[in-house]
Design a protein around this motif. Structure first.
Motif, short mmCIF file in Angstrom:
data_model
loop_
_atom_site.label_atom_id
_atom_site.label_comp_id
_atom_site.label_asym_id
_atom_site.label_seq_id
_atom_site.Cartn_x
_atom_site.Cartn_y
_atom_site.Cartn_z
N TYR A 8 0.84 -1.20 0.00
CA TYR A 8 0.00 0.00 0.00
C TYR A 8 0.87 1.25 0.00
O TYR A 8 2.06 1.19 0.30
N GLU A 9 0.23 2.37 -0.34
CA GLU A 9 0.93 3.65 -0.28
C GLU A 9 1.46 3.85 1.13
O GLU A 9 0.79 3.48 2.10
N GLN A 10 2.60 4.47 1.25
CA GLN A 10 3.16 4.88 2.54
C GLN A 10 3.50 3.70 3.46
O GLN A 10 3.51 3.84 4.67
N SER A 11 3.73 2.53 2.88
CA SER A 11 4.05 1.40 3.76
C SER A 11 5.55 1.31 4.03
O SER A 11 5.98 0.57 4.92
N ASP A 95 3.25 3.33 13.35
CA ASP A 95 2.31 4.43 13.42
C ASP A 95 3.12 5.72 13.44
O ASP A 95 4.13 5.79 14.12
N SER A 96 2.70 6.68 12.68
CA SER A 96 3.41 7.95 12.68
C SER A 96 2.52 9.02 12.09
O SER A 96 1.91 8.82 11.05
N PRO A 97 2.46 10.16 12.80
CA PRO A 97 1.59 11.24 12.30
C PRO A 97 2.13 11.86 11.00
O PRO A 97 1.37 12.42 10.24
N ILE A 98 3.45 11.71 10.75
CA ILE A 98 3.99 12.35 9.55
C ILE A 98 3.68 11.55 8.29
O ILE A 98 3.87 12.04 7.19
N ALA A 99 3.23 10.32 8.45
CA ALA A 99 2.94 9.52 7.27
C ALA A 99 1.46 9.16 7.27
O ALA A 99 1.07 8.16 7.86
N PRO A 100 0.61 9.97 6.66
CA PRO A 100 -0.83 9.70 6.68
C PRO A 100 -1.15 8.36 6.01
O PRO A 100 -0.44 7.94 5.10
N ASN A 195 6.98 -3.69 8.31
CA ASN A 195 7.74 -2.49 8.63
C ASN A 195 7.24 -1.88 9.94
O ASN A 195 6.26 -1.15 9.96
N VAL A 196 7.95 -2.23 11.04
CA VAL A 196 7.49 -1.80 12.38
C VAL A 196 8.17 -0.50 12.78
O VAL A 196 9.15 -0.07 12.18
N GLY A 197 7.66 0.12 13.83
CA GLY A 197 8.25 1.35 14.37
C GLY A 197 9.63 1.08 14.93
O GLY A 197 9.96 -0.05 15.30
N GLU A 198 10.42 2.14 15.01
CA GLU A 198 11.81 2.02 15.46
C GLU A 198 11.91 1.33 16.83
O GLU A 198 12.83 0.57 17.08
N ASP A 199 10.94 1.63 17.71
CA ASP A 199 10.99 1.09 19.07
C ASP A 199 10.63 -0.39 19.13
O ASP A 199 10.80 -1.04 20.16
N SER A 226 12.64 -2.32 10.30
CA SER A 226 12.26 -0.93 10.54
C SER A 226 13.00 -0.15 9.46
O SER A 226 14.20 0.06 9.54
N ALA A 227 12.25 0.21 8.43
CA ALA A 227 12.88 0.75 7.22
C ALA A 227 13.77 1.97 7.49
O ALA A 227 14.88 2.03 6.96
N PRO A 228 13.33 2.94 8.32
CA PRO A 228 14.23 4.09 8.57
C PRO A 228 15.53 3.68 9.27
O PRO A 228 16.58 4.24 8.98
N1 GDP Z 1 8.10 6.54 11.71
C1 GDP Z 1 8.29 5.77 10.65
N2 GDP Z 1 8.13 6.30 9.43
C2 GDP Z 1 8.34 5.52 8.36
C3 GDP Z 1 8.71 4.17 8.47
N3 GDP Z 1 8.86 3.65 7.23
C4 GDP Z 1 8.56 4.64 6.36
N4 GDP Z 1 8.25 5.78 7.05
C5 GDP Z 1 7.84 7.06 6.50
O1 GDP Z 1 6.61 6.84 5.83
C6 GDP Z 1 6.55 7.63 4.67
C7 GDP Z 1 6.32 6.74 3.46
O2 GDP Z 1 7.45 5.95 3.26
P1 GDP Z 1 7.86 5.46 1.79
O3 GDP Z 1 9.05 4.58 1.97
O4 GDP Z 1 7.97 6.59 0.86
O5 GDP Z 1 6.57 4.58 1.45
P2 GDP Z 1 6.07 3.99 0.04
O6 GDP Z 1 4.92 4.85 -0.37
O7 GDP Z 1 5.61 2.61 0.39
O8 GDP Z 1 7.22 4.00 -0.90
C8 GDP Z 1 7.86 8.41 4.60
O9 GDP Z 1 7.62 9.68 5.16
C9 GDP Z 1 8.77 7.58 5.46
O10 GDP Z 1 9.79 8.37 6.02
C10 GDP Z 1 8.88 3.62 9.79
O11 GDP Z 1 9.19 2.45 9.99
N5 GDP Z 1 8.65 4.48 10.83
#
Ligand code: GDP
Ligand code: MG
Length: 352
Positions: A8-11, A95-100, A195-199, A226-228
């Motif tokens: 999905y988008e933003q995964s 879960d993250s507010p920056i990634a809707p 793809n889980v949260g950093e913690d 944890s992708a980041p």
């Molecule tokens: N907090 C957090 N943010 C993440 C994580 N993985 C991806 N993101 C953020 O989620 C957003 C979408 O990630 P992206 O890799 O572009 O997703 P894509 O649409 O599947 O390619 C970006 O702002 C990433 O920085 C994660 O594990 N934790």
């Protein structure tokens, strides 16, 4: 061999893509090195001028799947995904507010939902084709291509109706060929990355661990990443990586495990050529002969094939070098039909 990131988008697909490429990502397709401790040891011992690891082609150009219920897979997604040899499904579990996101974050739902979409897409093709084959006269001729196809599709239909992906089925040679020709998406090898949260990277939640165990039971490798964090690791100097990993409670980068699993799921083994000018790891389909290995290096080498010197990796490691392995009587001379073993060090004597 092409590996496609889907989800999905933003995964986190693109984040994982950049991490796996270790800072060499360009555009949306990159040759990603396959981590291999055996290769690292050979390189450390031989100290060649040039080091060439085995790679897989990682594709981040497949359209993201649109979230929300009732949204079928787009034609563009289907066309792009069908070109792949393996699908790497990235599932959002952070879960993250920056990634809707399209809905509440629910990794188990998303993993299952996309799999169901793949299954339904395949089922529709099977049903349409069966309908036509039922009317076909040639399909009544035992042994005819239509007859064989009808048998295979009848075998696929029930499991697909129950939501079982084709990759989980045991198929015979005819079945495998037809599944490949039709590019059935649920029949392609798949690796799943939650793809889980950093913690949560070091101690993933129980429900995800349980799903991973279930997927492995049906032959689908699955991991927590944890992708980041992976992206951060990839940007570090290799010498600084162990400390960083340890501070996070990890033994090695999760993307290493994922890429390794992708490689195995593609049915590939590795042979090595340990030269002082170049030491190289080569991917080879499991079960291939020495002649095929020679052809992988260069068609001229296959044409001029005389014999191959072979040292199994375990013997190389025990001896410490190729020369020492030879002195210990661990080097054998093999012909064209020799079936290459995973980790073999080959030196192909040839007339070219
Ligand atoms: N907090 C957090 N943010 C993440 C994580 N993985 C991806 N993101 C953020 O989620 C957003 C979408 O990630 P992206 O890799 O572009 O997703 P894509 O649409 O599947 O390619 C970006 O702002 C990433 O920085 C994660 O594990 N934790
Ligand atoms: Mg992306």
């Amino acid at each position: 061999l092409k590996v496609g990131l889907i989800g999905y988008e933003q995964s986190g697909k693109s984040t994982l893509y950049r991490a796996a490429a270790r800072g060499t990502a360009k555009g949306s397709v990159t040759a990603v090195p396959v981590p291999d401790e055996r290769f690292d040891k050979i390189v450390a011992q031989v100290k060649p001028k040039k080091v060439t690891p085995a790679t897989i082609m990682l594709n981040d150009d497949i359209e993201s799947v649109k979230g929300g219920t009732g949204k079928a897979l787009s034609q563009r997604f289907l066309d792009e995904a069908r070109k792949m040899d393996l699908l790497l499904h990235v599932v959002r579990a952070f879960d993250s507010p920056i990634a809707p996101y399209h809905d509440d974050v629910d990794a188990l739902r998303d993993q299952a939902a996309l799999e169901v979409e793949l299954v339904l897409t395949d089922l529709q093709i099977v049903e349409n084709r069966l309908e036509r084959l039922q009317k076909s006269l040639t399909a009544r001729n035992p042994g005819s291509p239509d007859y064989i196809e009808k048998m295979v599709f009848e075998r696929l239909k029930g499991p697909l109706e129950n939501g079982t992906p084709i990759r989980a089925l045991e198929l015979d040679e005819d079945g495998r060929t037809i599944v490949r020709n039709y590019q059935f998406l649920s029949g392609k090898p798949m690796v799943v990355a939650f793809n889980v949260g950093e913690d949560q990277a070091a101690s993933p939640p129980d429900h995800i661990q349980e799903r991973i165990a279930k997927l492995r039971e049906i032959g689908t490798q699955a991991f927590v990443v944890s992708a980041p964090i992976e992206e951060e690791i990839a940007q570090l100097d290799p010498a600084d990586q162990p400390d960083f990993l340890q501070s996070l409670g990890l033994d090695r980068p999760a993307s290493d495990k994922v890429i390794r699993a992708v490689y195995d799921a593609l049915g590939l083994i590795t042979f090595f050529t340990a030269g002082e000018s170049e030491t190289r790891a080569w991917p080879l389909p499991r079960g291939s002969t020495a002649l095929k290995a020679a052809d992988t290096i260069h068609s001229d080498i296959a044409r001029g094939f005389i014999r191959s010197e072979v040292v199994h990796y375990a013997d190389y490691e025990a001896a410490g070098s190729l020369d020492a392995a030879q002195a210990a009587g661990k080097m054998t001379l093999e012909g064209k039909e020799y079936v290459v073993q995973d980790g073999d060090l080959l030196h192909i004597r040839n007339k070219s």
